[in-house]
Design an enzyme around this catalytic site. Structure first.
Site, PDB file in Angstrom:
ATOM      1  N   LYS A 265      40.201  42.290  33.545  1.00  0.00           N
ATOM      2  CA  LYS A 265      41.218  41.418  32.963  1.00  0.00           C
ATOM      3  C   LYS A 265      42.075  42.159  31.947  1.00  0.00           C
ATOM      4  CE  LYS A 265      39.066  36.849  33.436  1.00  0.00           C
ATOM      5  NZ  LYS A 265      38.626  35.635  32.709  1.00  0.00           N
ATOM      6  N   ARG A 266      41.557  43.216  31.359  1.00  0.00           N
ATOM      7  CA  ARG A 266      42.287  43.948  30.324  1.00  0.00           C
ATOM      8  C   ARG A 266      43.309  44.927  30.902  1.00  0.00           C
ATOM      9  NH1 ARG A 266      37.079  43.537  28.750  1.00  0.00           N
ATOM     10  NH2 ARG A 266      36.541  45.536  29.689  1.00  0.00           N
TER      11      ARG A 266
END
Length: 495
Positions: A265-266
């Site tokens: 997600k980062r």
């Protein structure tokens, strides 16, 4: 198992947790599940798994619903739609999970365990040191009423653990084939915390059973939970939860990024909303995501959602990790941009022009006409909708708002470039007819024939002076759309 062997009506589902921004791996999972349901004439359930109050947010929930609407992945049951098995947010189903947990306890299929965290860790370390699996050792499986009372007198609050049958677990994964987990690797597991809150290990399979889900299609990271869930389905059949059948499972490969690491997600390329903001078409993005593990044909990369639905077979999903390639994603999107008519492109562009402050909530008639005339000039030149905003900005700003890119000014409007701009101003000022053909003729006569310049040298300074950038729609058409007065003012301003 192939689609042709499916006997019961298909019900597939997508059940994300509302934590943070939606990501591309999530979208691909939703796409494959949706396409599978639609290909088989089944139902698609959209369910929100929001029982983790410490991480789930209402903002993330709204984003999930919004992005699913934007992608065009419609659902037959779920938020905003309803259905016979609602509610479809797990935070609104806590009484359901409490009932299921109690029925498992009453049937002897689950039990209360009073181990402290320190006791569990001490036994896990001992098991690891002895080379044994470090999962739960079943110490509290068969406590007597007296032992439970003694623990409760100490103030201990129990978790509820499910009793895993002592056997190996084999199932046929629709993507990966036959998979076996040995009994020693699947020990008893917690389904309800000591505070009474149910865990994913209970809520997910309970909802699947109660909602009649026939096919659980999800990411590879959840593969290890499958034997536990199969055991729960068998237990549910004993206590009358659901229809007594076990879904089929398929696990999609990881999507990887730089260095072939799993996309997290980062990672910037993981941010699904970023693609919408950059001007990707939902159908273009979904087309590319489909290629991350599946293809419609060996020699074809571009297809519509309808074509994907018609051709999609779960057995053709590649189990190997798929690498996300942003350049290819943009190229696929550009192909979909070119499939749209100019009118469709215009409608898609309006929100981006509005976000850039170039038009108001409603287009004026002049703005609408200008955009209609400008879109064909950039239709073949863009891969992302925001590129059209950048290329056409010069047409929609006033003289006060108009600005020239300083890097382009330095490269094109040096002393020689200013001479070109002055000659262009003189030639265009004398024009009696302001049309593309007349503009082109005047500039070629003045700059190429008169000054002896090559086209690139001749037209670059004019382009930067009137559009503010070296990258713009065709110059002569741009000048016609910009109009005589504005074009001459901008040339005069630099010369």
């Amino acid at each position: 198992m192939t689609e042709s062997s499916i006997q019961r009506p298909v019900v597939a589902r997508f059940c994300p947790s509302p934590t943070g921004n939606p990501h591309v791996g999530m979208a691909r999972t939703a796409l494959f599940s949706w396409a599978f349901a639609r290909h088989n004439g089944g139902r698609f359930v959209f369910r929100i798994e929001d029982t983790d109050a410490s991480r789930d947010t209402e903002e993330s929930y709204d984003l999930l619903v919004d992005v699913m609407r934007w992608l065009g992945l419609d659902w037959d049951e779920g938020p905003d739609v309803g259905g016979p098995n609602g509610p479809y947010r797990q935070s609104e189903r806590l009484d359901v999970y409490a009932d299921v947990a109690q029925r498992l306890l009453d049937a002897g299929l689950a039990y209360q365990a009073y181990d402290t965290a320190e006791e569990l860790e001490e036994r896990r370390e001992k098991a690891r040191a002895e080379g044994r699996p470090s999962g739960y050792d079943g110490l509290h499986r068969d406590l007597t009423p007296e032992q439970r009372a003694a623990f409760e007198a100490e103030g201990r609050e129990p978790v509820i653990r499910f009793k895993m049958p002592a056997k190996d677990w084999t199932f046929t994964d629709l993507v990966r084939g036959d998979i076996t987990f040995g009994a020693e690797n699947v020990q008893d597991f917690v389904i309800v915390r000591a505070n009474g809150h149910p865990l994913y290990t209970l809520t997910n399979p309970a909802d699947d059973a109660l909602m009649g889900v026939t096919h659980v299609l999800r990411g590879e990271d959840l593969l290890s939970s499958t034997p536990r869930q199969i055991a729960l389905y068998e237990a549910f059949a004993e206590i009358g939860v659901g229809d007594g059948t076990t879904p089929e499972f398929g696990h999609f490969p990881y999507v990887t990024g730089a260095g072939n690491r799993k996309l997290s997600k980062r990672d910037p390329e993981s941010n699904l909303l970023g693609y919408r903001d950059q001007g990707f078409l939902p159908e273009g993005l979904l087309n590319y995501l489909a290629l991350l593990g599946w293809s419609i044909a060996d020699d074809r990369d571009v297809f519509t959602l309808d074509e994907m639905v018609e051709a999609f077979e779960i057995g053709r999903v590649n189990p190997n990790p798929a690498r996300f390639d942003l350049q290819k994603c943009e190229a696929i999107n550009g192909s979909h941009v070119r499939l749209l008519s100019p009118g469709e492109i215009r409608d898609r562009l309006v929100p981006y022009f509005r976000a850039a402050g170039l038009v108001g909530e409603s287009l004026t008639s002049d703005q609408e006409s200008l955009l209609d005339a400008a879109v064909p000039l950039v239709h073949e030149r863009m891969s992302l909708l925001t590129e059209a905003v950048d290329m056409l900005r010069f047409l929609f700003v006033s003289d006060d708002e108009f600005a020239i890119d300083e890097s382009d000014r330095a490269k094109q409007l040096d002393d020689a470039g200013l001479d070109v701009a002055r000659a262009a101003h003189e030639a265009l000022e004398a024009l009696g007819e302001w049309t593309t053909e007349a503009i082109e003729g005047a500039l070629r006569a003045a700059l190429i024939e008169g000054l002896g310049l090559k086209p690139r040298v001749a037209f670059g300074p004019v382009r930067v002076a009137v559009t503010g950038s070296r990258i713009s729609p065709p110059l002569f058409e741009s000048l016609e759309l910009l109009g005589r007065e504005t074009s001459l003012r901008r040339l005069a301003a630099v010369s």
